[in-house]
Write an enzyme that holds these catalytic residues in place. Sequence first.
Site, PDB file in Angstrom:
ATOM      1  N   ARG A 174       0.822  -1.226   0.000  1.00 55.78           N
ATOM      2  CA  ARG A 174       0.000   0.000   0.000  1.00 55.78           C
ATOM      3  C   ARG A 174       0.851   1.269   0.000  1.00 55.78           C
ATOM      4  NH1 ARG A 174      -2.476  -3.573  -1.312  1.00 55.78           N
ATOM      5  NH2 ARG A 174      -4.341  -4.504  -0.413  1.00 55.78           N
ATOM      6  N   SER A 225     -10.621   0.713   3.813  1.00 48.29           N
ATOM      7  CA  SER A 225      -9.854   0.220   4.971  1.00 48.29           C
ATOM      8  C   SER A 225      -9.187   1.385   5.684  1.00 48.29           C
ATOM      9  CB  SER A 225      -8.780  -0.772   4.509  1.00 48.29           C
ATOM     10  OG  SER A 225      -9.386  -1.923   3.969  1.00 48.29           O
ATOM     11  N   GLU A 295      -4.108   3.717   6.756  1.00 46.66           N
ATOM     12  CA  GLU A 295      -4.043   3.512   5.313  1.00 46.66           C
ATOM     13  C   GLU A 295      -4.623   4.732   4.602  1.00 46.66           C
ATOM     14  OE1 GLU A 295      -5.820   0.427   1.989  1.00 46.66           O
ATOM     15  OE2 GLU A 295      -4.970  -0.390   3.819  1.00 46.66           O
TER      16      GLU A 295
END
Length: 300
Positions: A174, A225, A295
């Site tokens: 990510r 998320s 995130e």
Amino acid sequence: IKMKPLSLPSLRAAFGDKLQENISLAAYTSARIGGEADALITVYSADELAETISRLWEMDAPYLLLGGGSNLLISDEGFHGVVVLNKAKAIRFNGNSVWAESGVTMSRLANLAATKGLGSLEWAATVPGTLGGAVYGNAGAFGGDMAGNLIQAELLTETSRETWSVDEMEYAYRSSKLKGEAVNAVILSAELKLTKGDPAEIQARMRSFIQKRKETQPPGASMGSMFKNPAGDYAGRLIEAAGLKGTRIGNAEISPVHANFFVNHGETKASDVIALVELAQQKVFDEFGVKLELEIEIIA
């Protein structure tokens, strides 16, 4: 994002009626949260995006580039600068690859590829954001990610338009060089590799991913998320184990369906979401010694 006081008169002179002023950003984010932007400009092609960003750089104006508005929490104070809304959506297929502008949504790209019998983007059918955001953050799901599909991306930097290979993006979980080092660049377009397959099989795989996501993730307005998964574990599991599933502050709730999703139940304040974030981080750290890393990005 660069920070300097905004000069609305000079922006009006530069952009004319393309410039909208005092625009609520809640409608432009997947969480439906956020205060007003001083100004907003919508662009409809990669060239127009490059021209607009170049001009903002020249003016040293603070700006925020918005695509699908997922993985983002905009503060209740909004954004004191220019929001550039990226609607650059051209797509071209070429054999076993596809070139697309950065404002194309990942789900649209995956679905179009599937109808042409081109797979390996099935994972992206469940990703809410745009290609630009996916390239920037190495988006992924169901075992696939951008690092596995990207051939190259076209970027605008302050000196030129450049093409970066997948290796130059320095992808990690990510994350990318663009995200990690805060390189001052804007993603204009990208080329992705695909694999030939049976359209029916590809579409069946996509449907199964979509169904699985529906069963495991909450409906409603969220940022996606909230936290990155720590090595060898899941953020949602840790938050649930800390007893926080279903916890509410104001109209923001840690979802009872999946604890790594924070849902807006209507008229939610960003400050309520931030309070829930801090609560989850503190409780998980106190109980398990794990520091949860966001995130999403918070625009304060």
